[in-house]
Design an enzyme around this catalytic site. Sequence first.
Site, PDB file in Angstrom:
ATOM      1  N   GLU A 134       0.843  -1.194   0.000  1.00 43.96           N
ATOM      2  CA  GLU A 134       0.000   0.000   0.000  1.00 43.96           C
ATOM      3  C   GLU A 134       0.880   1.247   0.000  1.00 43.96           C
ATOM      4  O   GLU A 134       2.035   1.223   0.424  1.00 43.96           O
ATOM      5  CB  GLU A 134      -0.903   0.005   1.231  1.00 43.96           C
ATOM      6  CG  GLU A 134      -1.904  -1.134   1.285  1.00 43.96           C
ATOM      7  CD  GLU A 134      -3.086  -0.928   0.365  1.00 43.96           C
ATOM      8  OE1 GLU A 134      -3.186   0.166  -0.245  1.00 43.96           O
ATOM      9  OE2 GLU A 134      -3.917  -1.846   0.256  1.00 43.96           O
ATOM     10  N   ASN A 242      -4.674   5.837  -6.464  1.00 43.49           N
ATOM     11  CA  ASN A 242      -5.480   6.448  -5.406  1.00 43.49           C
ATOM     12  C   ASN A 242      -4.708   7.478  -4.588  1.00 43.49           C
ATOM     13  O   ASN A 242      -5.288   8.217  -3.799  1.00 43.49           O
ATOM     14  CB  ASN A 242      -6.071   5.370  -4.479  1.00 43.49           C
ATOM     15  CG  ASN A 242      -5.000   4.518  -3.818  1.00 43.49           C
ATOM     16  OD1 ASN A 242      -3.872   4.957  -3.590  1.00 43.49           O
ATOM     17  ND2 ASN A 242      -5.338   3.271  -3.510  1.00 43.49           N
ATOM     18  N   TYR A 248       4.933   4.291  -6.591  1.00 43.65           N
ATOM     19  CA  TYR A 248       3.638   3.654  -6.370  1.00 43.65           C
ATOM     20  C   TYR A 248       2.888   3.560  -7.690  1.00 43.65           C
ATOM     21  O   TYR A 248       2.111   4.441  -8.073  1.00 43.65           O
ATOM     22  CB  TYR A 248       2.820   4.442  -5.338  1.00 43.65           C
ATOM     23  CG  TYR A 248       1.533   3.752  -4.932  1.00 43.65           C
ATOM     24  CD1 TYR A 248       1.547   2.474  -4.372  1.00 43.65           C
ATOM     25  CD2 TYR A 248       0.295   4.372  -5.101  1.00 43.65           C
ATOM     26  CE1 TYR A 248       0.375   1.839  -3.994  1.00 43.65           C
ATOM     27  CE2 TYR A 248      -0.884   3.760  -4.716  1.00 43.65           C
ATOM     28  CZ  TYR A 248      -0.843   2.487  -4.173  1.00 43.65           C
ATOM     29  OH  TYR A 248      -2.009   1.857  -3.799  1.00 43.65           O
ATOM     30  N   LYS A 252      -3.182  -1.221 -11.769  1.00 45.95           N
ATOM     31  CA  LYS A 252      -3.984  -0.380 -12.678  1.00 45.95           C
ATOM     32  C   LYS A 252      -3.232  -0.157 -13.991  1.00 45.95           C
ATOM     33  O   LYS A 252      -3.835  -0.115 -15.064  1.00 45.95           O
ATOM     34  CB  LYS A 252      -4.318   0.946 -12.009  1.00 45.95           C
ATOM     35  CG  LYS A 252      -5.124   0.812 -10.722  1.00 45.95           C
ATOM     36  CD  LYS A 252      -5.258   2.131 -10.007  1.00 45.95           C
ATOM     37  CE  LYS A 252      -5.977   1.988  -8.683  1.00 45.95           C
ATOM     38  NZ  LYS A 252      -5.242   1.147  -7.720  1.00 45.95           N
TER      39      LYS A 252
END
Length: 357
Positions: A134, A242, A248, A252
């Site tokens: 994350e 996001n 990161y 996607k």
Amino acid sequence: MGQAQNPETDKSVNPVKIFLLISLQILLSFILFTMYYRREAPASTKADSQDDVTVIAKEPIIILVWSFPFGQRFPLNQCPQQFDGSGCLYTADRTLYSSAHAVVLFHRDVYTSKKQLPQTPRPSNQRWVWFNNESPSHCPNLAIMNNLINLTMSYRVDSDIFAPYGWIEKHNTTMHFTIPTKTKLAAWAISNWNPNSRRVKYYGELKNYLQIDMYGYGRRNLPRNRQSEILSTYKFYFAFENSIHVDYITEKLWDNALYSGCVPVVMGPPRENYERFIPRDSFIHVDDFASPQELASYLLSLDKDEEKYKQYFNWRSEYYVPPQDNPWTVSYCRVCKALKEAPPYRTIASIEKWFKD
């Protein structure tokens, strides 16, 4: 003249004969002793020094998977060939904690309390591996790991163990890539809808100038087993992260766009960051345009210019995106190699200071 000696009655000593007899007795004694020793000696004394080295080398490096990420179980000890798992034994059996050389802790499964961490004293030189996929914006309570972690594993390149969401590989020979048949313009799949986020606000403007098919969040359904099939019919896919953080770059981009054969329109870290991992002519970055309207105009121009659109696939003659059938397996398989090459034992004072830097 003297009389000839009778060999049967001669009592004189022959030194040569005595020497030979003694040598024979010593040789026989040695042979008997050796045979007895080999038969009676315990197994541990039978192996020479080379055999001892072999036994030690075959002792596996035990890697304890403290929990399966989000409870999603995956096969252990089935590492793909390019991620050599030889010499390592992966296990989820916590009773082997005391003999484990490393324990992999998935942050989202243990961050709520130190009671989620191993409670028994840590064996000497056992390494704790902090695994996280994350972004810092969605990674709470990092301070719980202070002075506990020895190795980091994440999507960040500067992790001890680099575990990206995806990557490209070079073809052995020049290949011809067939662009999937395109019948639709643009798609976007989203599950975490935050109206205050940059990506949702950007979409709110962009949709005024461009037809975008939405998946997820109560919109069209995108079954996992048909994801690539469905998305491949679109010319463009919006790979909007996001949150914006260094390195990161998630599924996607890799799965939804590149693997499906779409041209990705990305929102995430700066273009230079993307270019560390993929060719500069393989994607479109929203930051290259002054406004959503300008981006929409460019996409519509590509839609009308087939040759210009195809240029976004030129890189595929040299590279391809390998399938990520079991991403958890691949990530954990990286631990084995890292432990074989691990630097001297050290403990990280603050994961938060490094990860949020």
